[in-house]
Design a protein around this motif. Structure first.
Motif, PDB file in Angstrom:
ATOM      1  N   ALA A   1       0.822  -1.209   0.000  1.00  0.00           N
ATOM      2  CA  ALA A   1       0.000   0.000   0.000  1.00  0.00           C
ATOM      3  C   ALA A   1       0.858   1.263   0.000  1.00  0.00           C
ATOM      4  N   MET A   2       1.933   1.285   0.775  1.00  0.00           N
ATOM      5  CA  MET A   2       2.755   2.484   0.877  1.00  0.00           C
ATOM      6  C   MET A   2       3.480   2.793  -0.427  1.00  0.00           C
ATOM      7  N   VAL A   3       3.983   1.756  -1.083  1.00  0.00           N
ATOM      8  CA  VAL A   3       4.667   1.957  -2.354  1.00  0.00           C
ATOM      9  C   VAL A   3       3.702   2.489  -3.406  1.00  0.00           C
ATOM     10  N   LEU A   4       2.513   1.909  -3.474  1.00  0.00           N
ATOM     11  CA  LEU A   4       1.533   2.335  -4.472  1.00  0.00           C
ATOM     12  C   LEU A   4       1.012   3.732  -4.175  1.00  0.00           C
ATOM     13  N   LEU A   5       0.834   4.060  -2.910  1.00  0.00           N
ATOM     14  CA  LEU A   5       0.365   5.397  -2.564  1.00  0.00           C
ATOM     15  C   LEU A   5       1.402   6.451  -2.925  1.00  0.00           C
ATOM     16  N   LYS A   6       2.674   6.149  -2.694  1.00  0.00           N
ATOM     17  CA  LYS A   6       3.725   7.099  -3.045  1.00  0.00           C
ATOM     18  C   LYS A   6       3.818   7.273  -4.559  1.00  0.00           C
ATOM     19  N   HIS A   7       3.693   6.172  -5.297  1.00  0.00           N
ATOM     20  CA  HIS A   7       3.721   6.281  -6.760  1.00  0.00           C
ATOM     21  C   HIS A   7       2.523   7.072  -7.267  1.00  0.00           C
ATOM     22  N   TYR A   8       1.379   6.876  -6.656  1.00  0.00           N
ATOM     23  CA  TYR A   8       0.188   7.655  -7.023  1.00  0.00           C
ATOM     24  C   TYR A   8       0.426   9.141  -6.765  1.00  0.00           C
ATOM     25  N   THR A   9       1.065   9.457  -5.635  1.00  0.00           N
ATOM     26  CA  THR A   9       1.281  10.857  -5.267  1.00  0.00           C
ATOM     27  C   THR A   9       2.267  11.538  -6.194  1.00  0.00           C
ATOM     28  N   THR A  10       3.329  10.846  -6.587  1.00  0.00           N
ATOM     29  CA  THR A  10       4.393  11.487  -7.351  1.00  0.00           C
ATOM     30  C   THR A  10       4.206  11.397  -8.854  1.00  0.00           C
ATOM     31  N   THR A  11       3.453  10.408  -9.334  1.00  0.00           N
ATOM     32  CA  THR A  11       3.377  10.178 -10.778  1.00  0.00           C
ATOM     33  C   THR A  11       1.961  10.288 -11.321  1.00  0.00           C
ATOM     34  N   VAL A  12       1.032   9.552 -10.735  1.00  0.00           N
ATOM     35  CA  VAL A  12      -0.312   9.480 -11.304  1.00  0.00           C
ATOM     36  C   VAL A  12      -1.019  10.824 -11.242  1.00  0.00           C
ATOM     37  N   ILE A  13      -0.847  11.551 -10.153  1.00  0.00           N
ATOM     38  CA  ILE A  13      -1.539  12.833 -10.019  1.00  0.00           C
ATOM     39  C   ILE A  13      -1.101  13.821 -11.089  1.00  0.00           C
ATOM     40  N   SER A  14       0.143  13.704 -11.541  1.00  0.00           N
ATOM     41  CA  SER A  14       0.616  14.627 -12.580  1.00  0.00           C
ATOM     42  C   SER A  14      -0.161  14.471 -13.873  1.00  0.00           C
ATOM     43  N   LEU A  15      -0.886  13.365 -14.035  1.00  0.00           N
ATOM     44  CA  LEU A  15      -1.679  13.159 -15.243  1.00  0.00           C
ATOM     45  C   LEU A  15      -3.071  13.761 -15.129  1.00  0.00           C
ATOM     46  N   MET A  16      -3.450  14.218 -13.941  1.00  0.00           N
ATOM     47  CA  MET A  16      -4.782  14.788 -13.746  1.00  0.00           C
ATOM     48  C   MET A  16      -4.860  16.252 -14.155  1.00  0.00           C
ATOM     49  N   THR A  17      -3.757  16.964 -14.035  1.00  0.00           N
ATOM     50  CA  THR A  17      -3.766  18.401 -14.280  1.00  0.00           C
ATOM     51  C   THR A  17      -2.403  18.833 -14.792  1.00  0.00           C
ATOM     52  N   PRO A  18      -2.347  19.816 -15.686  1.00  0.00           N
ATOM     53  CA  PRO A  18      -1.048  20.313 -16.144  1.00  0.00           C
ATOM     54  C   PRO A  18      -0.361  21.221 -15.136  1.00  0.00           C
ATOM     55  N   LEU A  19      -1.066  21.609 -14.085  1.00  0.00           N
ATOM     56  CA  LEU A  19      -0.478  22.479 -13.067  1.00  0.00           C
ATOM     57  C   LEU A  19       0.348  21.667 -12.084  1.00  0.00           C
ATOM     58  N   ARG A  20       1.289  22.331 -11.454  1.00  0.00           N
ATOM     59  CA  ARG A  20       2.165  21.670 -10.489  1.00  0.00           C
ATOM     60  C   ARG A  20       2.174  22.484  -9.200  1.00  0.00           C
ATOM     61  N   HIS A  21       1.301  22.114  -8.289  1.00  0.00           N
ATOM     62  CA  HIS A  21       1.282  22.739  -6.969  1.00  0.00           C
ATOM     63  C   HIS A  21       0.620  21.767  -5.996  1.00  0.00           C
ATOM     64  N   GLN A  22       0.601  22.132  -4.728  1.00  0.00           N
ATOM     65  CA  GLN A  22       0.127  21.231  -3.689  1.00  0.00           C
ATOM     66  C   GLN A  22      -1.293  21.538  -3.246  1.00  0.00           C
ATOM     67  N   LYS A  23      -2.030  22.319  -4.027  1.00  0.00           N
ATOM     68  CA  LYS A  23      -3.395  22.671  -3.651  1.00  0.00           C
ATOM     69  C   LYS A  23      -4.418  22.129  -4.646  1.00  0.00           C
ATOM     70  N   THR A  24      -4.052  21.094  -5.372  1.00  0.00           N
ATOM     71  CA  THR A  24      -5.004  20.473  -6.277  1.00  0.00           C
ATOM     72  C   THR A  24      -6.035  19.687  -5.467  1.00  0.00           C
ATOM     73  N   PRO A  25      -7.176  19.365  -6.051  1.00  0.00           N
ATOM     74  CA  PRO A  25      -8.151  18.552  -5.308  1.00  0.00           C
ATOM     75  C   PRO A  25      -7.591  17.222  -4.851  1.00  0.00           C
ATOM     76  N   TRP A  26      -6.614  16.686  -5.570  1.00  0.00           N
ATOM     77  CA  TRP A  26      -6.064  15.385  -5.191  1.00  0.00           C
ATOM     78  C   TRP A  26      -5.191  15.508  -3.945  1.00  0.00           C
ATOM     79  N   HIS A  27      -4.480  16.619  -3.801  1.00  0.00           N
ATOM     80  CA  HIS A  27      -3.697  16.835  -2.591  1.00  0.00           C
ATOM     81  C   HIS A  27      -4.590  17.201  -1.407  1.00  0.00           C
ATOM     82  N   ILE A  28      -5.695  17.883  -1.671  1.00  0.00           N
ATOM     83  CA  ILE A  28      -6.550  18.374  -0.589  1.00  0.00           C
ATOM     84  C   ILE A  28      -7.546  17.315  -0.132  1.00  0.00           C
TER      85      ILE A  28
END
Length: 656
Positions: A237-264
């Protein structure tokens, strides 16, 4: 002096006791019971147990946390720990541990498995081993976690052998330790070579949820506390969650910040679910659907990155668990009282939607789009919407617009519309339940009308032209709402065209009115201008969407030949090349949609090779099947154009 006070200010409190929080009063957080409850003569319900995950905070930040256990539990644990190590044996044990560490080979992965916390599994000594007279013989099997009592003494150091089968291999453990350090979200995703190193240590096999081993493993339990490890926590679970945080989320939005709905919203809910499962707490179906859906997204990406059947098997397992909990969630989603919070259910629905989109599961994609729309219209539009709720609504609508460009009417859609209409709650929707075109005379004038807060929030599919200052599309995706509105208008124009050609639609739009509205939309598309504060990557994404929007309009409404659209196609291709310069593929539905439309209208071999190269490279960089599936659709359009010798019709773009 002021700056010193600001720097030394403590972080926000984790909250008071359960009683004070339910009464919305300030709690002094005194242990074991707070003074406020004592003052008012109330029974203090104690403090919630939770785990705080802090992956990306700075090392110099102060962190405050409260104990996971009550005062009574901590005192009981302290007594049990003291009894585990008698004073006469403590010094001897420490000396033996130190001697063992000095004699160990430098290359040896030394793990000392004795200690009160049971961090590692131990290997029991053989029955014939000679023990010290001051110690009691050890049991011949791992102690029962439910029934074990605190050991009265310790075993000699010789009895604590280094386990040959640790819970995680050294490479996997080193990998996890390396990625869970200080890793700001602005850094590129995890080193793929390091991820590849753990693939030889496959995750747990395709087991039923009841057979998942506990995580983390525990070998010692205190009978006074009766700890029971939860049985549904996957080890990866921890490995997959970290990969989701660092890689998969970048495919949701072209913006790069920590206030996206996925981070919040998304990541905190998954972390809270993992914490609750670790503590043995029960979760509702919405939280479990989000949890397993997120793990499925990470496993899907890793499986594609390394062509690993093991990760694909894990992805299917997590996906099936997520779908099971999502179905259970939807059975009671409209009950009163509600079984889950609105935000939790919306997060689960969107997670399942992303799982379907990224795994190219068309049937479930359509179903989850319609389920999400129905839930929003029946439970979300009549309520006062917080910022977090509006973030979730925007995420749904953004994906829905691009999906609708190639979607067709179906009996399933008709069924969902009837269910919404029969509920009596359709009146809260500012837009119609189908993508029909609203009557207006002057589009330029309509675009200058300022929408009210209620109209702007409840115009789910942007049927009404106008300005809504509180929109969140630029903040989430970097795209102005006026651009999304024009896409919605083109979709509606195309729907009116299809209904008029069907010749069985009551009150169809006349040819004169249709042409007038089409020309008004065309003028607005031609005069679109990107925001001035866009960075290079976002500017390239917006330019690609602009070219694709023009292609979509001329192909869908006027059905122009592909040769006329050559300049727009080349523009999309050039923008995709600019986006490839980034180390991370920061994409969104808009960029993939633009690439699809540009590729379908590519008429030369050179252009087709360029688009094919981009799709294959994107699939390689992300590991997602959606890029490969989209390329297959594009290649089918190319074959049909080649076989017929004509540019084809818009129906050729629909998935089969």
């Amino acid at each position: 002096m002021a700056s010193e006070t600001a720097n030394s200010s403590r972080t926000r409190s984790f909250g008071g006791c359960t009683t004070c929080r339910s009464r919305h009063v300030k709690c002094d957080e005194r242990r074991p019971t707070c003074a406020m409850c004592s003052y008012f003569g109330l029974v203090c319900a104690g403090y919630e147990k939770g785990i705080f995950f802090d992956f990306d905070s700075g090392a110099d930040e102060r962190r405050f946390r409260r104990p996971l256990l009550t005062e009574v539990e901590r005192e009981s644990m302290s007594r049990a720990l003291v009894e585990c190590v008698p004073p006469d044996s403590a010094l001897q044990l420490l000396m033996r541990i130190d001697d063992l560490c000095e004699k160990a080979a430098p290359c040896r992965d030394l793990q000392v498995d004795c200690g009160p916390f049971g961090a590692f599994r131990w290997k029991q000594a053989p029955p014939s081993h000679t023990r010290d007279d001051t110690t009691e013989p050890a049991t011949t099997s791992t102690p029962d976690i439910e029934a074990a009592s605190p050991p009265q003494d310790i075993l000699p150091i010789e009895d604590f052998a280094i386990p040959s089968d640790p819970p995680l291999s050294p490479r996997t453990q080193d990998f996890i330790d390396s990625i869970f350090g200080h890793t700001p979200s602005t850094e590129p995703p995890m080193d793929l070579c390091r991820i590849e190193a753990v693939l030889n240590d496959p995750p747990i096999q395709d087991l039923p949820i009841e057979q998942y081993p506990p995580f983390p493993p525990a070998t010692l339990a205190l009978s006074s506390l009766q700890f029971t490890p939860h049985k549904a926590i996957p080890q990866d679970a921890m490995v997959l969650l970290k990969h989701y945080t660092t890689t998969v989320i970048s495919l949701m939005t072209p913006l790069r910040h920590q206030k996206t709905p996925w981070h919040i919203l998304f990541i905190p809910q998954v972390k809270n679910s993992l914490a609750a499962l670790t503590l043995g707490e029960d979760l509702d179906d919405a939280s479990l659907a989000t949890f397993y859906g997120t793990l499925a997204l990470g496993a899907i990406s890793l499986g594609g990155l390394f062509h690993s059947d093991t990760w694909f098997a894990q992805a299917n397992t997590y996906k099936s668990h997520a779908q099971h909990h999502a179905q259970s969630m939807l059975r009671t989603a409209y009950n009163v009282p509600k079984p889950s919070k609105y935000k939790s259910t919306m997060t689960a629905l969107l997670t399942m939607l992303y799982v379907s989109l990224f795994s190219a599961d068309r049937d479930h994609t359509e179903s989850f789009f319609l389920e999400t729309e129905r839930f929003i219209r029946l439970r979300g539009l009549h309520r006062k919407k917080s910022r977090k709720v509006r973030l979730l609504h925007h995420c749904y609508a953004f994906e829905r617009f691009f999906y609708e460009t190639t979607a067709t009417e179906s009996r399933q859609r008709h069924h969902f519309r009837l269910s919404i209409q029969s509920s009596g709650l359709a009146q809260y929707s500012s837009d119609s339940l189908s993508f029909r075109l609203r009557a207006w005379d002057d589009l330029d004038q309509e675009m200058q009308v300022v929408k009210s807060q209620e109209q702007g929030e409840n115009d789910l599919h942007l049927e009404h032209p106008g300005i809504f200052a509180a929109t969140l599309y630029p903040e989430i995706f970097g795209i102005p709402e006026s651009w999304i509105l024009l896409l919605s208008l083109v979709i509606r124009l195309g729907r009116e065209k299809d209904l008029a050609e069907a010749q069985d639609t009551p009150d169809p739009l006349s040819l004169r009115d249709f042409t007038k509205r089409a020309k008004a939309v065309e003028r607005r598309i031609q005069t679109l201008e990107p925001p001035f504060n866009s960075d290079n990557h976002l500017a390239s994404v917006l330019e690609a969407i602009h070219h694709a929007l023009a292609i979509f309009f001329y192909r869908r409404i006027y059905d122009l030949d592909s040769s006329v659209l050559l300049g727009r196609v080349q523009g999309v291709r050039d923008c995709l090349r600019k986006c490839e310069t980034d180390e991370v593929l920061r994409a969104s539905a808009g960029l993939i949609w633009a690439a699809f439309l540009g590729a379908c209208e590519a008429t030369t071999v050179e252009l087709q090779d360029d688009f094919e190269t981009w799709f294959r490279a994107s699939a390689t960089r992300t590991g997602l099947a959606s890029f490969t599936e989209t390329l297959s659709r594009v290649q089918r359009v190319w074959r049909e154009k080649t076989s017929t010798g004509v540019s084809g019709t818009w129906n050729n773009y629909h998935p089969t």
